[in-house]
Motif scaffolding. Structure first.
Motif, mmCIF file in Angstrom:
data_model
loop_
_atom_site.group_PDB
_atom_site.id
_atom_site.type_symbol
_atom_site.label_atom_id
_atom_site.label_comp_id
_atom_site.label_asym_id
_atom_site.label_seq_id
_atom_site.Cartn_x
_atom_site.Cartn_y
_atom_site.Cartn_z
ATOM 1 N N LYS A 131 28.500 72.287 64.964
ATOM 2 C CA LYS A 131 27.304 71.999 64.167
ATOM 3 C C LYS A 131 26.054 72.543 64.852
ATOM 4 O O LYS A 131 25.182 73.137 64.189
ATOM 5 C CB LYS A 131 27.172 70.484 63.973
ATOM 6 N N ALA A 188 30.703 69.585 59.467
ATOM 7 C CA ALA A 188 29.871 70.094 60.558
ATOM 8 C C ALA A 188 28.924 71.179 60.056
ATOM 9 O O ALA A 188 27.744 71.231 60.439
ATOM 10 C CB ALA A 188 30.747 70.638 61.685
ATOM 11 N N GLY A 206 24.903 70.956 59.891
ATOM 12 C CA GLY A 206 24.155 71.966 60.639
ATOM 13 C C GLY A 206 23.142 72.702 59.790
ATOM 14 O O GLY A 206 22.344 73.494 60.308
#
Length: 219
Positions: free
Chosen positions: A204, A34, A38
Motif C-alpha cells: 500500500k 491494499a 493506497g
C-alpha cells in the motif's frame, strides 16, 4: 488529455493502473484492498491462471463496496474470453495484442478496450476500431521515444505504457514527459517477496508513494 471522454478522464485521474493476479483468492482480495487504500481507483486483474474466472466475482463483489473504483480484466485475447468476464461485471478489457475481432466485439458492446500495440500501424488500426486508449507493450523495449513517434502521426490517441515502468520519479517522469495518459505497473508494485511475507501495508505504501510522484509531476 487528447481525447477527454468519460473513460479517458477516469484513467487520467487514476494516474496508475495496477496489474495483478494471484492464484489465491484471499491474497487477490488483500492486494485489491491494499491498492484501494493506497489511492488506486482503476485496477486490472490479469487472466493468467485457471483460477482467474472463479476469483474475479469475489473481486467484483469487493470492488462494489469501494466507491470510485473501476475493475477491469486483462490478458484477454479472444471475444469469448471477453464475454465471460463481461458477464461477471468487468468494466473494461485489456489485451496484450491488437486483435481486430476483439476490438469489433468491444465496439459492439460499448466496452472500453485497451489493446496492446507495438507499431504505429497497430495503434492506427486500434483507433479505427474504437480504442480510446492503447497499451504500448513491452514498454521497456519500445521506450518513451515510441510514444513521441506515435503522437507525431496520431496526435489524438491516448497511450498507457506497461512492462518495465518503475515506481520511481525518474522512470515515471520520463513517460509522462513523453505524453502518456497514465502508466501501468504490475510486479513493480506487487513485489513477490512482499506478497510472500503478506506485507500488504508495504505494498500500500509503495502504491501511495508512486501516486504522490505522479501528482507532483502533473502539478
Amino acid at each position: 488529455m487528447r481525447n477527454p471522454t468519460p473513460f479517458i478522464q477516469k484513467m487520467d485521474q487514476a494516474g496508475i493502473m495496477p496489474i495483478f493476479f494471484n492464484p489465491n483468492e484471499t491474497i487477490c482480495l488483500k492486494l485489491l484492498e491494499a491498492a484501494y487504500e493506497g489511492g488506486i481507483r482503476v485496477i486490472e486483474m490479469v487472466n493468467r491462471g485457471k483460477e482467474a474466472p472463479s476469483i474475479f466475482p469475489a473481486l467484483r463483489k469487493m470492488a462494489d463496496q469501494m466507491p470510485g473504483l473501476s475493475l477491469g480484466i486483462g490478458t484477454i485475447y479472444h471475444t469469448w474470453e471477453a464475454e465471460i468476464f463481461l458477464d461477471m461485471g468487468t468494466e473494461f478489457i485489456v489485451a496484450p495484442v491488437m486483435n481486430p475481432k476483439l476490438g469489433e466485439y468491444c465496439q459492439k458492446t460499448e466496452t472500453p478496450w485497451i489493446p496492446g500495440c507495438g507499431t504505429v500501424s497497430e495503434v492506427f488500426f486500434a483507433q479505427e476500431l474504437g480504442a480510446e486508449l492503447v497499451k504500448i507493450y513491452p514498454a521497456n523495449v519500445l521506450t518513451p521515444e515510441f510514444v513521441k513517434a506515435v503522437h507525431a502521426v496520431l496526435p489524438k490517441v491516448e497511450i498507457i505504457p506497461t512492462g518495465g515502468v518503475e515506481p520511481t520519479a525518474e522512470s515515471i517522469k520520463t513517460w509522462f514527459d513523453a505524453g502518456v495518459l497514465c502508466v501501468g505497473m504490475g510486479s513493480q508494485l506487487f513485489k513477490k517477496e512482499l506478497i510472500a511475507k503478506r506485507a500488504f501495508t508495504e505494498i500500500k505504501e509503495t502504491i501511495a508513494d508512486a501516486l504522490a510522484i505522479i501528482e507532483a509531476i502533473k502539478n
